[in-house]
Design a protein around this motif. Sequence first.
Motif, PDB file in Angstrom:
ATOM      1  N   ASP A 133      38.045  35.039  43.835  1.00 19.40           N
ATOM      2  CA  ASP A 133      37.428  33.786  43.396  1.00 19.40           C
ATOM      3  C   ASP A 133      35.945  33.966  43.112  1.00 19.40           C
ATOM      4  O   ASP A 133      35.400  33.390  42.163  1.00 19.40           O
ATOM      5  CB  ASP A 133      37.643  32.683  44.436  1.00 19.40           C
ATOM      6  CG  ASP A 133      37.156  33.088  45.828  1.00 19.40           C
ATOM      7  OD1 ASP A 133      37.020  34.310  46.079  1.00 19.40           O
ATOM      8  OD2 ASP A 133      36.928  32.193  46.662  1.00 19.40           O
ATOM      9  N   LEU A 134      35.282  34.806  43.916  1.00 17.35           N
ATOM     10  CA  LEU A 134      33.861  35.052  43.713  1.00 17.35           C
ATOM     11  C   LEU A 134      33.626  35.792  42.395  1.00 17.35           C
ATOM     12  O   LEU A 134      32.707  35.466  41.635  1.00 17.35           O
ATOM     13  CB  LEU A 134      33.313  35.874  44.888  1.00 17.35           C
ATOM     14  CG  LEU A 134      31.806  35.777  45.163  1.00 17.35           C
ATOM     15  CD1 LEU A 134      31.421  34.347  45.506  1.00 17.35           C
ATOM     16  CD2 LEU A 134      31.424  36.717  46.303  1.00 17.35           C
ATOM     17  N   ASN A 179      34.298  33.499  39.316  1.00 20.78           N
ATOM     18  CA  ASN A 179      33.175  32.586  39.100  1.00 20.78           C
ATOM     19  C   ASN A 179      32.008  33.307  38.423  1.00 20.78           C
ATOM     20  O   ASN A 179      31.373  32.776  37.506  1.00 20.78           O
ATOM     21  CB  ASN A 179      32.724  31.992  40.426  1.00 20.78           C
ATOM     22  CG  ASN A 179      31.596  30.986  40.260  1.00 20.78           C
ATOM     23  OD1 ASN A 179      31.732  29.979  39.579  1.00 20.78           O
ATOM     24  ND2 ASN A 179      30.461  31.275  40.880  1.00 20.78           N
ATOM     25  N   ARG A 180      31.746  34.548  38.846  1.00 21.87           N
ATOM     26  CA  ARG A 180      30.660  35.319  38.240  1.00 21.87           C
ATOM     27  C   ARG A 180      30.967  35.623  36.771  1.00 21.87           C
ATOM     28  O   ARG A 180      30.088  35.553  35.916  1.00 21.87           O
ATOM     29  CB  ARG A 180      30.448  36.604  39.036  1.00 21.87           C
ATOM     30  CG  ARG A 180      29.474  37.628  38.419  1.00 21.87           C
ATOM     31  CD  ARG A 180      28.086  37.035  38.139  1.00 21.87           C
ATOM     32  NE  ARG A 180      27.527  36.313  39.248  1.00 21.87           N
ATOM     33  CZ  ARG A 180      26.856  36.862  40.258  1.00 21.87           C
ATOM     34  NH1 ARG A 180      26.669  38.160  40.287  1.00 21.87           N
ATOM     35  NH2 ARG A 180      26.366  36.099  41.225  1.00 21.87           N
ATOM     36  N   HIS A 229      32.790  33.858  34.762  1.00 23.79           N
ATOM     37  CA  HIS A 229      32.591  32.615  34.009  1.00 23.79           C
ATOM     38  C   HIS A 229      31.107  32.411  33.712  1.00 23.79           C
ATOM     39  O   HIS A 229      30.728  31.993  32.605  1.00 23.79           O
ATOM     40  CB  HIS A 229      33.133  31.426  34.798  1.00 23.79           C
ATOM     41  CG  HIS A 229      34.633  31.360  34.813  1.00 23.79           C
ATOM     42  ND1 HIS A 229      35.346  30.638  35.751  1.00 23.79           N
ATOM     43  CD2 HIS A 229      35.563  31.943  34.015  1.00 23.79           C
ATOM     44  CE1 HIS A 229      36.639  30.769  35.515  1.00 23.79           C
ATOM     45  NE2 HIS A 229      36.793  31.552  34.469  1.00 23.79           N
ATOM     46  N   GLN A 230      30.250  32.698  34.695  1.00 26.77           N
ATOM     47  CA  GLN A 230      28.807  32.568  34.480  1.00 26.77           C
ATOM     48  C   GLN A 230      28.328  33.523  33.385  1.00 26.77           C
ATOM     49  O   GLN A 230      27.372  33.221  32.668  1.00 26.77           O
ATOM     50  CB  GLN A 230      28.063  32.870  35.782  1.00 26.77           C
ATOM     51  CG  GLN A 230      28.285  31.850  36.881  1.00 26.77           C
ATOM     52  CD  GLN A 230      27.660  32.296  38.196  1.00 26.77           C
ATOM     53  OE1 GLN A 230      27.235  33.443  38.349  1.00 26.77           O
ATOM     54  NE2 GLN A 230      27.600  31.382  39.154  1.00 26.77           N
ATOM     55  N   SER A 272      43.825  30.823  37.541  1.00 24.08           N
ATOM     56  CA  SER A 272      43.244  30.705  38.876  1.00 24.08           C
ATOM     57  C   SER A 272      42.968  32.077  39.471  1.00 24.08           C
ATOM     58  O   SER A 272      43.537  33.087  39.024  1.00 24.08           O
ATOM     59  CB  SER A 272      44.210  29.945  39.787  1.00 24.08           C
ATOM     60  OG  SER A 272      45.371  30.734  40.022  1.00 24.08           O
ATOM     61  N   PRO A 273      42.117  32.168  40.511  1.00 24.44           N
ATOM     62  CA  PRO A 273      41.890  33.458  41.168  1.00 24.44           C
ATOM     63  C   PRO A 273      43.166  34.070  41.723  1.00 24.44           C
ATOM     64  O   PRO A 273      43.335  35.296  41.705  1.00 24.44           O
ATOM     65  CB  PRO A 273      40.906  33.113  42.291  1.00 24.44           C
ATOM     66  CG  PRO A 273      40.225  31.870  41.839  1.00 24.44           C
ATOM     67  CD  PRO A 273      41.254  31.112  41.048  1.00 24.44           C
TER      68      PRO A 273
END
Length: 798
Positions: free
Chosen positions: A417-418, A421-422, A424-425, A434-435
């Motif tokens: 998940d981490l 998210n990175r 996506h940034q 999903s993760p």
Amino acid sequence: MKRNRVVITIFALVVLFGVSTLIPFSKKLLEPAPIISLKILDGEGRLLREVLSDEEGRARWVSLEKVPQHLISALLAAEDSRFYRHPGIDPLALSRALVQNIKERRVVSGASTITQQVVRNILHFPRTLPHKIRESWYALRLEGTISKDEILTQYLNRVPYGNQTFGIEAASHLYFAKPASHLSLAESAFLAGLTRSPSGYDPFRHFPRAKERQEKILRRMLNKRMIDYQTYQRALSQPLNLCARENSFRAPHFCDWVLGKFSPEERRDIGIIRTTLDLTIQEAAEKLLANRVRSLKRAGVTNGAILIMDNQTGDILAMVGSVDFFNKEHDGQVNGALSLRQPGSTLKPFTYGLALENDLTSATIIPDVETHAVTAGGDFTPRNYDGKFHGPVRLRTALASSYNVPAVRVLENLGADLLLNRLHQAGFESLRESPIHYGLGLTLGNGEVTLLELVGAYRALAKGGTFQKGRAILEIKDSKGKSLPRPPIPEEKRVVSPQISYLLTHILSDNDARIPAFGLSSPLDLPFPCSVKTGTSKDFRDNWTIGYTPRYTVGVWIGNFDGSPMRSVSGISGAAPLFHDVMTFLERDKSPRCFPSPDGLKRCLICPLSGKIPGTHCPHQMEEIFIEGTEPKEVCDFHRLIRLDRRNRLLATKDCPGDVIEERVFEVFPPLYQSWVAKEGIPLPPQTFSSLSGEQGQRLAGHKKGSESKRLAIAFPDEGDIFKIDPVLRRDYQSLRLEAIIPEETNRITWLIDGQPFATVERPFVAWWPLTPGRHRVEIRTKDNKFFSQTVNFLVLN
């Protein structure tokens, strides 16, 4: 009586059909839409493409008086010789086509008149029997609404000529770079022949076929006395000087992409789009790609793509979407720069960027040993590209050499998940699942991304950790030259700190660190600072090389659009040589630039094996870069000085005479590496004291109770681990792999769960325990129940 009723009904239907054909055809549909003359330019103002037409009839509309008579004659000879004699449908042609099709038992001849083709190009009917009837009805109505010359004018300006071109004027400019009024008889007959099958007679791909069609039309014109024999001979002998398709369709994928940013309504108001593209760089990239793919033909490679960005501005300088835009066999019009593909190892830098944010350093040792992880999809066992394990590996080497096992172990601690998210940034909008869907495989590239996204994300590293979407448009003007609003400048946002960005950049440009995987002289070794990463997807379906200098970020993809695998072509052997050539071209005649180093970094000496401060017994040392405050504090304990009795090579005791003592430095690894050390044949210090000293059979660890327990250890799970049962996955697929670290002299152990024996196993001492909700403890004991490991507690959530 019944027969009369049928006859009357049929007669009434015929009369009704005949009367209905008197309904006027909508003249609004016949009006040409506003003329399109939209020019797409590169950054220097050089023409990439001029949009002259589209399928809705927007074109440089020409009247019948503005085209030569021999062009009209050629069109009539090719498509509808009785055009001026039939009412919109041709019964003779219909009969002929029916007989031929029945005879051949397949459709070999059509019977559409020019009027019917006009209807089809306005209303876009599919080629089915019911729609053929409707098409005929509309054709009859059209004939009753406008004159034959007006119908022919509609045909000349609407019919497709291939390569996204509609209308005779646009076709004349595309293929011969001249207005239709200047076409010769030979050129007119050539263009007239294309309308039968614009793709089948495509001059750029099937010139001999199109030429044969032209000669057939000229013979037909001769037979119908439209031309005399001398004119016929002159037309046959006239060479056809086609414009090079590259001159008409420069940067075709890029131009299509830019046009796609505007709706048809918006395009009507635009006269000029000046883009960021550099035509010189674009054409060089196209040639380099074509040469590289040609050299890989025997390896089953048919295509590739290149994307180049300017780091300072984000300008897209080149976008090569395929080897040949016009090659239908290999889906040339697919844009490889925008297609979703698995990125392989190219996402690993972002995994390690997170690791550097979470207490790891470039010198941190990561175990590259056999690893098993439990994911939602079941047990996951990563393998390195070379099929080997490399033991303790520093983070720098793990990333530079693109080892898979360390990357998975790092992500296992961080969490998918981490990383998601990175990513996506960093602009990876294509990763929409999903993760849990991606799991630990995310760091190995099991998602799908685009080359454009990869280049944009790597450009963020080149810019010190700030992400900003690339741009393609510099200026927009209307047909009168007035500037129009252009797309807003994309927002800039920080993804990683300048220090971490520099560390990743330094690692990816470290040729020494990638030597273990890629060798001393690989295509990634360039004569100027360049950070680069390769990637290969599963079964060799895609391979990538993405990298950057201080000036440019370049992305290269090699593969096949149909998804077929290549034959053992990896990122280093497929895409990397092309990347090398592109970067060398870009940096030609430029003085090399170094990546700027931010404040907050410190250089320290370390032991290359342990990543710690070099000890007195470390044979080598090297410099490493750290974020201030993260430098190693411990001295290397991997290199140990051992005193041996040279008579038997066992441990020397205090009673050994000095002349028989030999001191030797051994590499002593933590228990986790035990199996790897054994397979690699690395010499280990002896565990037994020399019997010649008088201490017969004395062991290094002793034989007292509890001594062996210090050497029995549980490798997995770890203390405090939490596992969750997947509600979707079948329960019999959800098991925990129990792993142990056991001394060499032990050959059998028993696993205990919650104090109860669960499994007795031999080497490699692995057991599978079905996940059960609740708190649990796991232990190991030896065969004789004499020694136990420490207890490990873990939790399973339902």
